[in-house]
Design a protein around this motif. Sequence first.
Motif, short mmCIF file in Angstrom:
data_model
loop_
_atom_site.label_atom_id
_atom_site.label_comp_id
_atom_site.label_asym_id
_atom_site.label_seq_id
_atom_site.Cartn_x
_atom_site.Cartn_y
_atom_site.Cartn_z
N GLY A 1 1.98 2.09 5.82
CA GLY A 1 2.82 3.33 6.19
C GLY A 1 3.61 3.28 7.46
O GLY A 1 3.52 2.28 8.19
N THR B 1 2.59 6.52 1.99
CA THR B 1 3.26 7.27 2.65
C THR B 1 2.34 8.08 3.83
O THR B 1 1.34 8.62 3.20
CB THR B 1 4.01 8.39 1.93
OG1 THR B 1 4.81 7.64 0.91
CG2 THR B 1 4.99 9.44 2.56
N GLN B 2 2.77 8.09 4.92
CA GLN B 2 1.87 9.19 5.85
C GLN B 2 2.52 9.93 6.59
O GLN B 2 3.99 9.75 6.78
CB GLN B 2 0.98 8.07 6.74
CG GLN B 2 1.84 7.30 7.79
CD GLN B 2 0.99 6.32 8.61
OE1 GLN B 2 0.83 5.19 8.31
NE2 GLN B 2 0.26 6.95 9.69
N CYS C 1 -2.29 10.73 4.36
CA CYS C 1 -1.93 9.52 3.78
C CYS C 1 -2.11 9.68 2.24
O CYS C 1 -3.01 9.83 1.90
CB CYS C 1 -2.77 8.20 4.39
SG CYS C 1 -2.37 6.76 3.53
#
Lengths: 115, 114
Positions: free
Chosen positions: B105, B5-6, B23
Amino acid sequence: DADVTQTPRNRITKTGKRIMLECSQTKGHDRMYWYRQDPGLGLRLIYYSFDVKDINKGEISDGYSVSRQAQAKFSLSLESAIPNQTALYFCATSVSGFSEGETQYFGPGTRLLVL
Amino acid sequence: GNSVTQMEGPVTLSEEAFLTINCTYTATGYPSLFWYVQYPGEGLQLLLKATKADDKGSNKGFEATYRKETTSFHLEKGSVQVSDSAVYFCALSDPFSNDYKLSFGAGTTVTVRA
């Protein structure tokens, strides 16, 4: 010359047509990958191959097929193109063997539009 | 499964500003972590990587430290240039899996203004 090349760079096709995207590499790597890139989704793996006789499905293989004609060539086919296959497609390569932090090398991409 | 996930973009900065892109990751094993950069009209290229906890990757003035305790790998640069305008992707690879695939991501678009 680029180490990983993709042809064509841009392609427009119609729904239902069969098309092939080609990837060639001069890096001498065993492993090759096909990804698609969609806005807001990053890159997703379609297929990967660890050698000429080894082909594996990735996350989103439905509607796609591949052919590893030689160590240096890995083609992606859309059997019957549909509009939601409009995307940017990338080929990548990496070297085999156990190696933490294995790096992948990407081609310049093929932009595909399905009408 | 593994995931990254960024922070969402786009991010717009002035030249010489400080850049940070967050991130975080989820992984079952001990992943290797990467930052890839995509300049306009080009493919992705590796910017930096780290293979174990507390490692710091660095390249072109960018840095990121592998933080296992916070499962993070934030990208930083102290003074950006117009030429840093690009899309930045955080990614991970599990070297103990069978496929060595990269999990990416969504990408963060960075625009640097003169």
